[in-house]
Scaffold this active site. Structure first.
Site, short mmCIF file in Angstrom:
data_model
loop_
_atom_site.label_atom_id
_atom_site.label_comp_id
_atom_site.label_asym_id
_atom_site.label_seq_id
_atom_site.Cartn_x
_atom_site.Cartn_y
_atom_site.Cartn_z
N CYS A 126 -2.36 3.90 6.41
CA CYS A 126 -3.20 4.04 8.18
C CYS A 126 -2.97 3.49 9.09
CB CYS A 126 -4.63 4.09 7.29
SG CYS A 126 -4.99 4.11 5.61
N CYS A 135 -5.00 -0.15 9.84
CA CYS A 135 -4.82 -0.77 9.15
C CYS A 135 -4.57 -2.25 10.02
CB CYS A 135 -3.94 -0.37 8.28
SG CYS A 135 -3.90 -2.21 6.59
N CYS A 147 1.25 -1.04 -0.07
CA CYS A 147 -0.24 -0.08 0.13
C CYS A 147 0.80 1.51 0.33
CB CYS A 147 -1.18 -0.25 1.40
SG CYS A 147 -2.83 1.50 1.37
#
Length: 336
Positions: free
Chosen positions: A64, A67, A60
């Site tokens: 975040c 996550c 990714c």
């Protein structure tokens, strides 16, 4: 017990050994016959994989903080038509491609080809993608939009500074501004637009009514921040999500604040944890019943029916949380 007529068994063997592009038969017409042969019968059979979430990559471009499917490996299978065909034969009606960030692989061409194969060859009623949206270009919609039913974009806040706190961003890219552009492209290219939000300590007090009504998604999935051992909490985890966690009461307050939004679909930790069929980058089902992801053997090695018995999937909760809905854009009453 598995029973296949000799002629059908030979056809299956030929399918597994041959590229689909050179076969002289249509997979779309063949899969119902394959399904009858492979489903089996009896009390030992596991749940039907009606809706599958295939996380074909863990890579990714965002970070975040909460996550729960992190970049623990960089492994990615090549375009796996055989596994997808096996899932279809076992009863799959909807597939959702996720990550990681699915548009990171081959600049979106890989997920585009997956989407096209599932819609064109497997004739799946519903094909969807979950993405952070940062890497999607209009060219992708021109090439693959017709094959995609739903595009779900993850957005946790309509304030860029909050997204930055969460880790939902990269460099100077403006997440919220990009969201508006993606919504416009979905409308122009006939793709149903969906929104996903994870409610956590940094956005739980936010009022999103005005922005959600303006975007008018077909569904707004609202998740309570979830801890998964080994992913975002505990030893060997790549994230420390404890600081993002909110109480059930806080989550309910957020839902109450947005109670007038008809497309809102709430998912508490209880509803979410075991009600998804998750397939990882090796095509293994992930069992989350013990608070961590425990993989089955790959469906490519043992088949769908055997592997799914170890998925921990709660089919009753899947239906209770509204997991089955009008998910084909052909059946949606959308003004495009």
């Amino acid at each position: 017990m598995l029973r296949l007529p000799l002629a059908l068994a030979a056809l299956v063997l030929r399918a597994l050994r041959s590229p689909l592009s050179v076969l002289g038969w249509s997979l779309a017409s063949f899969w119902p016959r394959l399904r009858l042969g492979l489903r089996g019968s009896g009390p030992s059979r596991g749940p039907t994989p009606t809706s599958v979430n295939y996380h074909f990559t863990r890579r990714c471009n965002y970070k975040c903080g909460f996550c729960f499917h992190t970049a623990k490996t960089s492994f990615e299978l090549p375009l796996e038509e055989r596994g997808l065909a096996m899932l279809r034969a076992a009863g799959m009606e909807k597939i959702n491609f996720s990550g990681g960030e699915p548009f990171l692989t081959d600049r979106g061409e890989f997920v585009g080809k997956l989407v096209q194969f599932c819609k064109q060859e497997l004739k799946l009623p519903s094909v969807s993608i979950v993405s952070n949206g940062s890497l999607i270009r209009e060219r992708w919609f021109k090439n693959y939009g017709e094959y995609l039913d739903i595009l779900a974009i993850s957005c946790d806040s309509f304030h860029e500074e909050v997204n930055a706190l969460i880790g939902r961003g990269q460099g100077k890219k403006k997440h919220v501004e990009n969201l508006q552009k993606l919504r416009k492209w979905c409308q122009e290219y006939g793709v149903a637009f969906k929104l996903n939000s994870v409610i956590n300590r940094f956005n739980v007090e936010e009022d999103m009514n005005e922005q959600i009504k303006a975007l008018n998604p077909v569904r707004w999935k609202v998740f309570q921040c979830l801890l998964i051992d080994g992913e975002n909490v505990g030893e060997n985890a790549l994230r420390e999500a404890e600081k993002f966690v909110i109480s059930d009461e806080d989550f309910e307050r957020f839902l109450d604040r947005h109670r007038d939004i008809s497309c809102l679909v709430p998912e508490s930790n209880q509803k979410m944890k075991d009600s998804y069929l998750i397939l990882d980058e090796y095509m293994r089902f992930l069992n989350c019943r013990n608070g961590r992801k425990e993989p089955s053997k790959s469906i490519l090695d043992v088949g769908v029916e055997h592997a799914i018995k170890f998925s921990g999937f709660d089919e009753e909760m899947f239906l209770k949380r509204g997991g089955k809905y009008v998910w084909s854009k052909a059946d949606m009453k959308l003004e495009w």
